[in-house]
Design a protein around this motif. Structure first.
Motif, PDB file in Angstrom:
ATOM      1  N   UNK A 213       5.033  -8.974  -4.241  1.00  0.00           N
ATOM      2  CA  UNK A 213       4.816  -8.020  -3.158  1.00  0.00           C
ATOM      3  C   UNK A 213       5.550  -6.704  -3.399  1.00  0.00           C
ATOM      4  N   UNK A 214       6.387  -6.648  -4.414  1.00  0.00           N
ATOM      5  CA  UNK A 214       7.049  -5.393  -4.764  1.00  0.00           C
ATOM      6  C   UNK A 214       6.103  -4.462  -5.521  1.00  0.00           C
ATOM      7  N   UNK A 215       4.995  -5.014  -5.997  1.00  0.00           N
ATOM      8  CA  UNK A 215       3.948  -4.198  -6.606  1.00  0.00           C
ATOM      9  C   UNK A 215       3.090  -3.597  -5.501  1.00  0.00           C
ATOM     10  N   UNK A 216       2.526  -2.432  -5.762  1.00  0.00           N
ATOM     11  CA  UNK A 216       1.569  -1.856  -4.811  1.00  0.00           C
ATOM     12  C   UNK A 216       0.358  -2.781  -4.728  1.00  0.00           C
ATOM     13  N   UNK A 217      -0.481  -2.579  -3.742  1.00  0.00           N
ATOM     14  CA  UNK A 217      -1.677  -3.418  -3.617  1.00  0.00           C
ATOM     15  C   UNK A 217      -2.537  -3.312  -4.882  1.00  0.00           C
ATOM     16  N   UNK A 218      -2.724  -2.087  -5.384  1.00  0.00           N
ATOM     17  CA  UNK A 218      -3.516  -1.898  -6.605  1.00  0.00           C
ATOM     18  C   UNK A 218      -2.815  -2.515  -7.815  1.00  0.00           C
ATOM     19  N   UNK A 219      -1.496  -2.353  -7.907  1.00  0.00           N
ATOM     20  CA  UNK A 219      -0.742  -2.939  -9.012  1.00  0.00           C
ATOM     21  C   UNK A 219      -0.790  -4.458  -8.994  1.00  0.00           C
TER      22      UNK A 219
ATOM     23  N   UNK B 202      -3.142  -6.314  -7.590  1.00  0.00           N
ATOM     24  CA  UNK B 202      -4.519  -6.690  -7.927  1.00  0.00           C
ATOM     25  C   UNK B 202      -4.720  -6.643  -9.452  1.00  0.00           C
ATOM     26  N   UNK B 203      -4.273  -5.560 -10.074  1.00  0.00           N
ATOM     27  CA  UNK B 203      -4.423  -5.398 -11.526  1.00  0.00           C
ATOM     28  C   UNK B 203      -3.650  -6.471 -12.274  1.00  0.00           C
ATOM     29  N   UNK B 204      -2.418  -6.735 -11.844  1.00  0.00           N
ATOM     30  CA  UNK B 204      -1.602  -7.740 -12.519  1.00  0.00           C
ATOM     31  C   UNK B 204      -2.221  -9.131 -12.382  1.00  0.00           C
ATOM     32  N   UNK B 205      -2.546  -9.526 -11.156  1.00  0.00           N
ATOM     33  CA  UNK B 205      -3.077 -10.880 -10.924  1.00  0.00           C
ATOM     34  C   UNK B 205      -4.416 -11.072 -11.616  1.00  0.00           C
ATOM     35  N   UNK B 206      -5.296 -10.079 -11.537  1.00  0.00           N
ATOM     36  CA  UNK B 206      -6.601 -10.208 -12.189  1.00  0.00           C
ATOM     37  C   UNK B 206      -6.510 -10.069 -13.700  1.00  0.00           C
ATOM     38  N   UNK B 207      -5.395  -9.566 -14.206  1.00  0.00           N
ATOM     39  CA  UNK B 207      -5.185  -9.459 -15.645  1.00  0.00           C
ATOM     40  C   UNK B 207      -4.572 -10.696 -16.269  1.00  0.00           C
ATOM     41  N   UNK B 208      -4.226 -11.687 -15.443  1.00  0.00           N
ATOM     42  CA  UNK B 208      -3.669 -12.922 -15.988  1.00  0.00           C
ATOM     43  C   UNK B 208      -4.781 -13.719 -16.664  1.00  0.00           C
TER      44      UNK B 208
ATOM     45  N   UNK C   7       5.566   0.296 -12.096  1.00  0.00           N
ATOM     46  CA  UNK C   7       5.902   0.166 -10.677  1.00  0.00           C
ATOM     47  C   UNK C   7       7.218  -0.533 -10.386  1.00  0.00           C
ATOM     48  N   UNK C   8       7.764  -1.272 -11.340  1.00  0.00           N
ATOM     49  CA  UNK C   8       8.935  -2.102 -11.037  1.00  0.00           C
ATOM     50  C   UNK C   8      10.141  -1.728 -11.876  1.00  0.00           C
ATOM     51  N   UNK C   9      11.304  -2.053 -11.335  1.00  0.00           N
ATOM     52  CA  UNK C   9      12.538  -1.963 -12.118  1.00  0.00           C
ATOM     53  C   UNK C   9      12.563  -3.170 -13.056  1.00  0.00           C
TER      54      UNK C   9
END
Length: 177
Positions: A65-71, A73-79, A97-99
């Motif tokens: 949830x520290x990722x933006x909604x678009x981030x 979505x991109x991360x989860x769908x890129x797995x 987007x993250x530290x």
């Protein structure tokens, strides 16, 4: 069959064989220069476990949830899921987007915390990343070659991809050690 057709068939066969050999050679050459990481026991092994995790974990406790909604979505769908977990992942949302510590929290969900320094090498300054590992880390399940710039292509290969990292042992492109 005429000599011309045989010659043409031979030329086409040689061409396709050279394409296959060169693509396998590129992956093999990349593997020679690849890093290795440990893969640890994880909370999430497949898409169903990820869905349940997202449903039951409070937002404040969910590192995704520290990722933006678009981030997100991109991360989860890129797995890319393999039989033993994540075979490859799109690292771009984590990088932008993250530290480093936040990225490590996300990667730990999948047992891939050792990827943190590889992914976040440009973001490492200013983070408290070099702290000692916590005592609750599970023992490593696999020692795995990782191919930066590649995506798992099941059943047992990694293909070129600008934003992905392929875990060769989970993808099937390398034997487990």
């Amino acid at each position: 069959m005429s000599k011309f057709k045989l010659a043409l068939l031979g030329t086409v066969t040689v061409f396709f064989a050279s394409v296959l050999i060169s693509s396998n050679t590129a992956v093999a050459q990349q593997a020679q220069h690849a890093d290795s990481i440990n893969i640890y026991e994880s909370q999430i092994h497949n898409p169903e476990e990820l869905r349940v995790y997202m449903d039951v974990t409070p937002r404040k406790d969910n590192p995704l949830m520290k990722l933006s909604e678009a981030g997100r979505y991109t991360f989860i769908n890129g797995l890319m899921w393999a039989s033993n977990g994540v075979g490859s992942l799109n690292t771009y949302p984590l990088k932008i987007e993250l530290s480093t510590n936040q990225a490590k929290e996300v990667l730990t969900l999948f047992g891939l915390q050792d990827l943190t320094t590889k992914i976040m090498k440009d973001n490492a300054s200013g983070d408290m990343f070099n702290e000692a590992p916590s005592g609750d880390i599970s023992p490593a399940l696999h020692h795995c070659t990782v191919l930066e710039g590649y995506r798992c292509q099941l059943p047992a290969s990694c293909t070129a991809s600008y934003t992905d990292i392929c875990m060769a042992c989970l993808c099937g492109a390398q034997q487990e050690k």
